[in-house]
Enzyme design. Structure first.
Site, PDB file in Angstrom:
ATOM      1  N   ARG A 418       0.820  -1.216   0.000  1.00 31.96           N
ATOM      2  CA  ARG A 418       0.000   0.000   0.000  1.00 31.96           C
ATOM      3  C   ARG A 418       0.856   1.270   0.000  1.00 31.96           C
ATOM      4  O   ARG A 418       1.974   1.290   0.494  1.00 31.96           O
ATOM      5  CB  ARG A 418      -0.948  -0.036   1.207  1.00 31.96           C
ATOM      6  N   SER A 463      -7.773  11.867   2.568  1.00 29.54           N
ATOM      7  CA  SER A 463      -7.422  10.746   3.439  1.00 29.54           C
ATOM      8  C   SER A 463      -7.337  11.199   4.882  1.00 29.54           C
ATOM      9  O   SER A 463      -6.510  12.044   5.238  1.00 29.54           O
ATOM     10  CB  SER A 463      -6.076  10.148   3.008  1.00 29.54           C
ATOM     11  N   ASP A 611     -15.123   3.108   3.334  1.00 26.51           N
ATOM     12  CA  ASP A 611     -14.909   1.714   3.740  1.00 26.51           C
ATOM     13  C   ASP A 611     -16.124   0.830   3.477  1.00 26.51           C
ATOM     14  O   ASP A 611     -16.038  -0.395   3.607  1.00 26.51           O
ATOM     15  CB  ASP A 611     -14.567   1.640   5.234  1.00 26.51           C
TER      16      ASP A 611
HETATM   17  C1  S3P Z   1      -9.147   5.535   8.382  1.00 22.05           C
HETATM   18  C2  S3P Z   1      -9.218   6.275   7.236  1.00 22.05           C
HETATM   19  C3  S3P Z   1      -9.576   5.717   5.934  1.00 22.05           C
HETATM   20  C4  S3P Z   1     -10.252   4.371   6.076  1.00 22.05           C
HETATM   21  C5  S3P Z   1      -9.526   3.466   7.021  1.00 22.05           C
HETATM   22  C6  S3P Z   1      -9.453   4.082   8.404  1.00 22.05           C
HETATM   23  C7  S3P Z   1      -8.733   6.186   9.632  1.00 22.05           C
HETATM   24  O1  S3P Z   1      -8.406   5.532   5.152  1.00 22.05           O
HETATM   25  O2  S3P Z   1     -10.353   3.740   4.816  1.00 22.05           O
HETATM   26  O3  S3P Z   1     -10.205   2.220   7.141  1.00 22.05           O
HETATM   27  O4  S3P Z   1      -8.892   5.582  10.716  1.00 22.05           O
HETATM   28  O5  S3P Z   1      -8.252   7.320   9.570  1.00 22.05           O
HETATM   29  P1  S3P Z   1      -7.793   6.716   4.256  1.00 22.05           P
HETATM   30  O6  S3P Z   1      -7.288   7.752   5.169  1.00 22.05           O
HETATM   31  O7  S3P Z   1      -6.697   6.042   3.479  1.00 22.05           O
HETATM   32  O8  S3P Z   1      -8.917   7.176   3.385  1.00 22.05           O
END
Ligand code: S3P
Length: 733
Positions: A418, A463, A611
């Site tokens: 990732r 994000s 998600d």
């Molecule tokens: C999260 C943010 C999201 C989400 C992940 C949990 C978090 O990811 O998909 O399951 O706890 O901040 P991204 O920040 O990559 O969008």
């Protein structure tokens, strides 16, 4: 009750001794090839009668075959001849594929009265002398029933092992053999081989004389019974060979690194191993059936009756991570309740423990974090291994950017693919030194001792993880750090920092934090995870007649995109008893089955439901008309490429679905949708596993979902809750 035990070695003898204690009224018949052993068992009172041959078990109600694998087939044939009509037979063999093949060779098929089993309680001691009535207490017994196995026979064998104090789980025979090949058979083969290799040396006695604890620990299991291990290696030949090849590749690689004096490579390899071992220890010490009880990995689900009841899904993953992180950085003790006891959140706990933070729990969702203060983290002794957890890796990178020490973060195979440059780049703007691999993936190496300067950061991806990493690094920067996000994302970090006494100001899409502040410990009640609830929201919507209530679900507006999307599709979801808990809105969700419509998903809702798309794709496939998702390219870099994983899975079920670079077009099949039966893959991705399981509720002939072990990262009791509300869900492995 009349028990017969064939084979009176450590395993059979210990069962006799254990049953004597818990069921003194049972009659026990025993058979061993050696007359001396039979007599010894009689003399020690372990058995009431000695049979002259395995056929001699006569009228026993239950027979345990506990003989070396090489003898199993002939003994089973004799037992099959000698048993009476209602006798249930089980075994204690260490490999299950071979047992199933042997039984088929004798009878042509697997009879309903046979339950293959494996008590994992061997020891390098063997024979009747080693008998121990407590051998099975708290040990695992894996039963590998087949389709033909009668539920009554299974229940009887389960109760038999439980009475001896064992923890009983079920698995498919092949899966059992794969798992045991790596966790048991390979280590034994290696231990035997190491001692053998050393003993080739003429001077070996001298070598052994000077051997220290490491040698003793590593080779303890080479003291095991050679005949038994010969039989196991051959009975599980294919899976053991896979394990040996994997190990041999690593060993050759290690040899090269040593030959080339590759210091960095060696450190990376050893650190990774050490960190993985530490996480393994943390998960097993957790007591909760992690690791030691292997996770089911093959689910089978089919269409069934309505889903009903009232359940609470586990704690929010995002909030659980943050509660531990901020608790660790705070002054004082933070008490967390409702904590998600999933592997991802435990990886965060373990990472902070390795940085010297004292953390108690989790036990029943409770965690006590003895904060070390914002400046109190200690250098970890090795790389921090965070398993599957992207949130741990990205948020920790932000925290580590501000420390005085260096650190390296590593993850499992899915996380290692990732993108991490997305955190490294914005942190570099604050003056942090963060290195990823050449392809921008883990491991992430953070060089400590930098003086961070607050500045403004414009994010290019929506994000929450990257935004949070910048805000957390901002705690360690001079002056103000601000971060603007291209679209709203979950704001748990901002809310929780406020709760810990560090104000985060918000102006439009920009969040501001002042560096140099201290956090004050607080109490955190983690609401149930809306992302986990989503599987049940869709499941109840698509199974006719369903009426389900999900309690205490977090309803933070940056997370409720899934509710809005489902409502736009016509779902019947009501919020009951809305309230606020520790700065987060919470409510109970009542969902009833309804006819769904296909929609164009509004772009603004995409980051707020990021998600939940795997399961929303399932809702779309059951809706009338076309559903279009755009602007969701982030799905391609989650735990798997979620667009491709869902396109593959749903296509196999007969859904017309087309993936696009940033979303999908799904042709819903309407309220009467029936999916075709198929075997589908979850690609190591917990949410794909659960979404495809929900899809199975519309498949009259059932769906088999493979590769589901990672469900434990976010939703450890998914199978139990799903069954509780009425999913016809079986575990095949
Ligand atoms: C999260 C943010 C999201 C989400 C992940 C949990 C978090 O990811 O998909 O399951 O706890 O901040 P991204 O920040 O990559 O969008």
């Amino acid at each position: 009750m009349h028990l017969a035990v064939i084979g009176l070695g450590l395993i059979g003898g210990s069962t006799c001794a254990a049953i004597r204690r818990v069921h003194p009224d049972w009659k026990i018949t025993g058979y061993a090839r050696s007359i001396a052993t039979r007599e010894a068992a009689l003399a020690r009172g372990l058995i009431d009668h000695a049979a002259e041959s395995p056929e001699g078990i006569g009228a026993a109600d239950l027979v345990l075959i506990a003989v070396p694998m090489g003898q199993f087939q002939s003994v089973f044939a004799a037992v099959a001849r000698g048993r009476s009509e209602n006798t249930v037979v089980t075994d204690a063999g260490s490999t299950k594929g071979s047992v199933v093949r042997d039984v088929e060779a004798v009878l042509g098929s697997i009879p309903s009265w046979f339950v293959p089993g494996h008590p994992i309680a061997g020891s390098e001691r063997s024979g009747l002398e080693a008998t121990n009535p407590l051998l099975y207490v708290d040990h695992q017994v894996i039963l590998t029933p087949l389709k033909t196995t009668s539920p009554d026979a299974l229940a009887q064998v389960t109760a038999f092992w439980r009475a001896q104090g064992a923890r009983v789980s079920e698995m498919a025979p092949d899966r059992h053999d794969e798992v045991l090949a790596l966790t048991s058979h390979l280590p034994h083969v290696l231990a035997f081989t190491l001692v053998h290799a050393l003993s080739d040396d003429d001077e070996h006695l001298d070598i052994f004389r000077y051997a220290a604890g490491g040698f003793r620990d590593f080779t303890r299991i080479a003291g095991s019974d050679p005949v038994m291990w010969r039989d196991i290696a051959l009975a599980n030949q294919a899976a053991v060979l896979v394990g040996i090849d994997r190990f041999a590749d690593r060993l050759v690689h290690l040899r090269t690194m040593i030959a080339q004096a590759d210091q960095d490579g060696l450190i990376r390899s050893f650190e990774r191993a050490r960190a993985a071992r530490e996480l393994f220890k943390a998960l097993s010490e957790q007591g909760a059936q992690h690791v030691t009880e292997t996770h089911p990995s093959v689910f089978q689900v089919r269409a069934g009756g309505p889903l009903t009841g009232c359940i609470r899904v586990p704690g929010d993953k995002s909030i659980s991570h943050r509660a531990v992180m901020l608790g660790a950085l705070a002054d004082g003790v933070t008490n967390i309740t409702g904590f998600l006891e999933g592997e991802d959140a435990i990886a965060t706990v373990q990472a902070f423990r390795e940085m010297g933070v004292e953390i108690e729990g989790p036990t029943d969702g409770k965690v006590r974090v003895h904060g070390s203060g914002v400046d109190g983290l200690k250098a970890p002794q090795a790389s921090l291994y965070v398993g599957n957890s992207g949130t741990t890796m990205r948020l920790l990178t932000g925290i580590l950017a501000g420390q005085s020490f260096n650190a390296t973060l590593e993850g499992d195979s899915s996380l290692s693919r990732r993108p991490m440059q997305r955190v490294a780049d914005p942190l570099a703007q604050l003056g942090a030194q963060v290195r990823t691999s050449a392809t921008g993936t883990p491991p992430v190496q953070i060089t400590g001792g930098q003086s961070l300067r607050g500045c403004h950061v414009d994010l290019t991806v929506a994000s929450a993880q990257v935004k949070s990493a910048v805000l957390l690094a901002g705690l360690y920067a001079s002056g103000t750090t601000s971060v603007t996000e291209p679209a709203p994302t979950r704001d748990h970090t901002e809310r929780m920092l406020n709760g810990f006494g560090v104000p985060v100001r918000r102006e439009g899409s920009t969040a501001f934090i002042e560096g140099g502040q201290r956090l004050t410990a607080t109490a955190i009640d983690v609401p149930a995870d809306i992302s986990s609830a989503a599987f049940f929201l869709v499941a109840a919507s698509i199974v006719p007649g369903s009426d389900l209530t999900l309690e205490h679900v977090g309803l933070n507006p940056t997370r409720t995109g899934v509710l809005e999307i489902l409502r736009l599709m016509g779902a019947d979801i009501t919020v009951l008893n809305p309230r606020e808990v520790g700065g987060e809105p919470v409510g109970d969700l009542r969902v009833r089955a309804s006819a769904l419509q296909g929609i164009e998903i509004p772009a603004a809702l995409v980051p707020l439901a990021i998600d939940e798309f795997p399961v929303l794709f399932v809702a779309a496939a059951c809706a009338t008309g076309v559903t279009r998702v755009e602007g969701a390219e982030e799905l391609r870099v989650k735990e798997s490429d979620r667009i491709q994983s869902m396109v593959d899975g749903l296509s196999a079920l007969g859904v017309v679905i087309q993936g696009t670079p940033d979303g999908a077009i799904i042709e819903g099949q309407g309220a009467q949708t029936q999916f075709q039966s198929a075997d589908v893959q979850a690609h190591e991705d917990h949410r794909i596993a659960m979404a495809l399981t929900v899809a199975g509720l519309r498949a009259p002939k059932g769906v088999v979902v493979h590769d589901c072990a990672n469900v434990a990262t976010s939703f450890p009791n998914f199978v139990g809750l799903a069954r509780q509300v009425g999913f016809p869900l079986d575990l095949l492995g």
